[in-house]
Design a protein around this motif. Structure first.
Motif, mmCIF file in Angstrom:
data_model
loop_
_atom_site.group_PDB
_atom_site.id
_atom_site.type_symbol
_atom_site.label_atom_id
_atom_site.label_comp_id
_atom_site.label_asym_id
_atom_site.label_seq_id
_atom_site.Cartn_x
_atom_site.Cartn_y
_atom_site.Cartn_z
ATOM 1 N N GLU A 8 0.826 -1.209 0.000
ATOM 2 C CA GLU A 8 0.000 0.000 0.000
ATOM 3 C C GLU A 8 0.862 1.262 0.000
ATOM 4 N N VAL A 9 1.984 1.212 0.707
ATOM 5 C CA VAL A 9 2.887 2.362 0.753
ATOM 6 C C VAL A 9 3.523 2.575 -0.619
ATOM 7 N N GLY A 10 3.983 1.492 -1.221
ATOM 8 C CA GLY A 10 4.555 1.594 -2.551
ATOM 9 C C GLY A 10 3.562 2.139 -3.558
ATOM 10 N N GLN A 11 2.314 1.775 -3.401
ATOM 11 C CA GLN A 11 1.265 2.260 -4.289
ATOM 12 C C GLN A 11 1.064 3.763 -4.126
ATOM 13 N N VAL A 12 1.152 4.248 -2.895
ATOM 14 C CA VAL A 12 1.047 5.696 -2.656
ATOM 15 C C VAL A 12 2.112 6.435 -3.454
ATOM 16 N N PHE A 13 3.333 5.936 -3.412
ATOM 17 C CA PHE A 13 4.424 6.566 -4.158
ATOM 18 C C PHE A 13 4.126 6.586 -5.658
ATOM 19 N N ARG A 14 3.653 5.458 -6.162
ATOM 20 C CA ARG A 14 3.394 5.364 -7.605
ATOM 21 C C ARG A 14 2.283 6.316 -8.030
ATOM 22 N N VAL A 15 1.224 6.397 -7.227
ATOM 23 C CA VAL A 15 0.105 7.292 -7.556
ATOM 24 C C VAL A 15 0.564 8.746 -7.563
ATOM 25 N N VAL A 16 1.322 9.129 -6.566
ATOM 26 C CA VAL A 16 1.825 10.505 -6.500
ATOM 27 C C VAL A 16 2.715 10.790 -7.703
ATOM 28 N N HIS A 17 3.585 9.854 -8.017
ATOM 29 C CA HIS A 17 4.506 10.035 -9.145
ATOM 30 C C HIS A 17 3.753 10.177 -10.470
ATOM 31 N N GLN A 18 2.690 9.418 -10.616
ATOM 32 C CA GLN A 18 1.956 9.397 -11.886
ATOM 33 C C GLN A 18 0.927 10.513 -12.014
ATOM 34 N N THR A 19 0.428 11.023 -10.901
ATOM 35 C CA THR A 19 -0.692 11.967 -10.980
ATOM 36 C C THR A 19 -0.366 13.395 -10.541
ATOM 37 N N SER A 20 0.678 13.569 -9.752
ATOM 38 C CA SER A 20 0.981 14.905 -9.239
ATOM 39 C C SER A 20 1.886 15.683 -10.197
ATOM 40 N N SER A 21 1.632 16.978 -10.312
ATOM 41 C CA SER A 21 2.488 17.835 -11.142
ATOM 42 C C SER A 21 3.850 18.051 -10.487
ATOM 43 N N THR A 22 3.942 17.722 -9.198
ATOM 44 C CA THR A 22 5.232 17.792 -8.516
ATOM 45 C C THR A 22 5.586 16.413 -7.946
ATOM 46 N N GLY A 23 5.408 15.401 -8.787
ATOM 47 C CA GLY A 23 5.699 14.030 -8.381
ATOM 48 C C GLY A 23 6.888 13.430 -9.095
#
Length: 276
Positions: free
Chosen positions: A106-121
């Motif tokens: 779940e933690v790894g997924q948080v990182f991936r979502v932020v990386h893929q969806t955030s303009s500052t990811g």
């Protein structure tokens, strides 16, 4: 130097004038608090509290320092009150964070979502070095941490730091020297970027995850810190790190959201947060 008319109005509790002066160092103050607290929510809360307290007490400002230094003093005292309730971070806090991320999907997924969806990811090694600097600084006693960050990252003169911490020049210099030695020693033992025997290679590992097409060695060699690693001693390498960190605003960078997520993971792993 503050505009005299605006300054005079601010001293007479004109809130618009005070807001103008406060805005002149607001971004720097906010990033300073974030480096101390490593928590966006508390940073926002303390920014608000600092503004209110400074405005309410403006009549007590004796002008024996700059207004900026006086406001930083208020903010530092508020941060100190919060930090003294918490345990100092262990030197292996990042290792504990990495272990949590690897073993908790779940933690790894948080990182991936932020990386893929955030303009500052985005992920950049230099921004992770900034993250690392924050983590290592939080292993220091609070006064050492404050002194080091004010002097080496925000270029406050020793005299102004004396005012902020209400310490003599001799004490501040001692706190600063001790902080630099402690930081340098931890970096020497941990950082695989500049020491092949270092236990932490998190920068390159994360670069490989988030930038799989980039050559890791190529990314390393773009950094002066890495280029100079074989030529510099611990003290000189610390200066290179500090200069790199000084150029980064941890709240406004290409990877702000991703690095904050990694920071939250670290805080969760050491028990400072219940969950990421």
């Amino acid at each position: 130097m503050e505009n005299q008319e605006t300054f005079n109005k601010a001293l007479n509790a004109d809130i618009n004038s005070f807001q103008i002066l406060f805005a002149g160092f607001q971004a720097q103050l906010k990033s300073y608090l974030y480096r101390l607290l490593a928590d966006r929510t508390y940073t926002e809360d303390l920014m608000h509290d600092t503004f209110i307290r400074a405005y309410d007490k403006i009549a007590t400002f004796k002008q024996d320092s700059s207004l900026k230094t006086w406001v930083f003093t208020i903010a530092t005292n508020l941060a100190y009150d919060h930090l003294k309730k918490l345990k100092r971070w262990p030197a292996d806090a990042q290792d504990q964070g990495a272990f949590l991320a690897i073993n908790n999907p779940e933690v790894g997924q948080v990182f991936r979502v932020v990386h893929q969806t955030s303009s500052t990811g985005a992920y950049e090694i230099k921004e992770h070095i900034d993250f690392c600097f924050t983590c290592i600084s939080k292993t220091l006693p609070i006064e050492n941490q404050v002194t080091l960050i004010l002097k080496d990252i925000y270029d406050f003169p020793i005299k102004e730091i004396c005012h902020i911490l209400n310490k003599t020049e001799g004490v501040i210099k001692h706190l600063l020297n001790d902080a630099r030695k402690l930081m340098s020693g931890i970096f020497e033992n941990r950082c695989a970027l500049i020491n092949k025997n270092g236990v932490c290679d998190q920068c390159s590992q994360l670069n490989g995850i988030f930038n799989p097409k980039q050559d890791q060695q190529e990314q390393r060699m773009k950094l002066k810190l890495v280029k100079e690693a074989g030529k510099k001693n611990q003290e000189e390498l610390y200066i290179l790190r500090a200069n790199l960190v000084k150029a980064i605003d941890p709240l406004n960078s290409t990877g702000t959201d991703l690095q904050d997520s990694i920071l939250r993971c670290t805080r969760t792993a050491i028990g400072e947060l219940k969950n990421i």
